[in-house]
Design a protein around this motif. Sequence first.
Motif, mmCIF file in Angstrom:
data_model
loop_
_atom_site.group_PDB
_atom_site.id
_atom_site.type_symbol
_atom_site.label_atom_id
_atom_site.label_comp_id
_atom_site.label_asym_id
_atom_site.label_seq_id
_atom_site.Cartn_x
_atom_site.Cartn_y
_atom_site.Cartn_z
ATOM 1 N N GLN A 29 33.943 -66.375 -66.718
ATOM 2 C CA GLN A 29 33.125 -67.178 -67.640
ATOM 3 C C GLN A 29 32.088 -67.994 -66.865
ATOM 4 O OE1 GLN A 29 33.062 -67.143 -71.032
ATOM 5 N NE2 GLN A 29 31.306 -68.494 -70.868
ATOM 6 N N GLU A 30 32.484 -68.579 -65.756
ATOM 7 C CA GLU A 30 31.553 -69.389 -64.964
ATOM 8 C C GLU A 30 30.437 -68.533 -64.367
ATOM 9 O OE1 GLU A 30 34.511 -72.990 -63.513
ATOM 10 O OE2 GLU A 30 34.659 -71.022 -62.515
ATOM 11 N N GLN A 33 28.054 -67.665 -67.169
ATOM 12 C CA GLN A 33 27.179 -68.794 -67.497
ATOM 13 C C GLN A 33 26.043 -68.904 -66.493
ATOM 14 O OE1 GLN A 33 30.050 -71.984 -67.663
ATOM 15 N NE2 GLN A 33 30.300 -71.789 -69.874
ATOM 16 N N ARG A 34 26.353 -68.727 -65.225
ATOM 17 C CA ARG A 34 25.314 -68.784 -64.190
ATOM 18 C C ARG A 34 24.285 -67.675 -64.371
ATOM 19 N NH1 ARG A 34 28.020 -70.478 -58.403
ATOM 20 N NH2 ARG A 34 28.987 -72.402 -59.125
ATOM 21 N N GLN A 39 30.554 -63.415 -71.105
ATOM 22 C CA GLN A 39 31.679 -63.150 -70.205
ATOM 23 C C GLN A 39 32.011 -61.667 -70.172
ATOM 24 O OE1 GLN A 39 35.048 -62.367 -71.432
ATOM 25 N NE2 GLN A 39 35.739 -62.087 -69.340
#
Length: 79
Positions: A29-30, A33-34, A39
């Motif tokens: 997920q991180e 986001q980047r 996801q």
Amino acid sequence: MRKTLRTTEHTHLVALLKQERQRVGLTQQEVAQRLGAPQSFVAKYEGGERRLDLVEFIAIARAVDAEPRELFDRLLGKF
């Protein structure tokens, strides 16, 4: 030229990107986001269901705080 999904080379690429993500302690997920992506984008390339182009490879490398050239050199060492 044969398709690249599920080849040994593709498996090495997927493993390298997943290893780098985990090395820096990021979740899918991180990373997504980047990248400004869902996801599921990360899940699909890490699961070997999606091919990546060079531009995507560079963006993913940078998203996991890696130098794209270094990752590419490591990948070439597997071939």
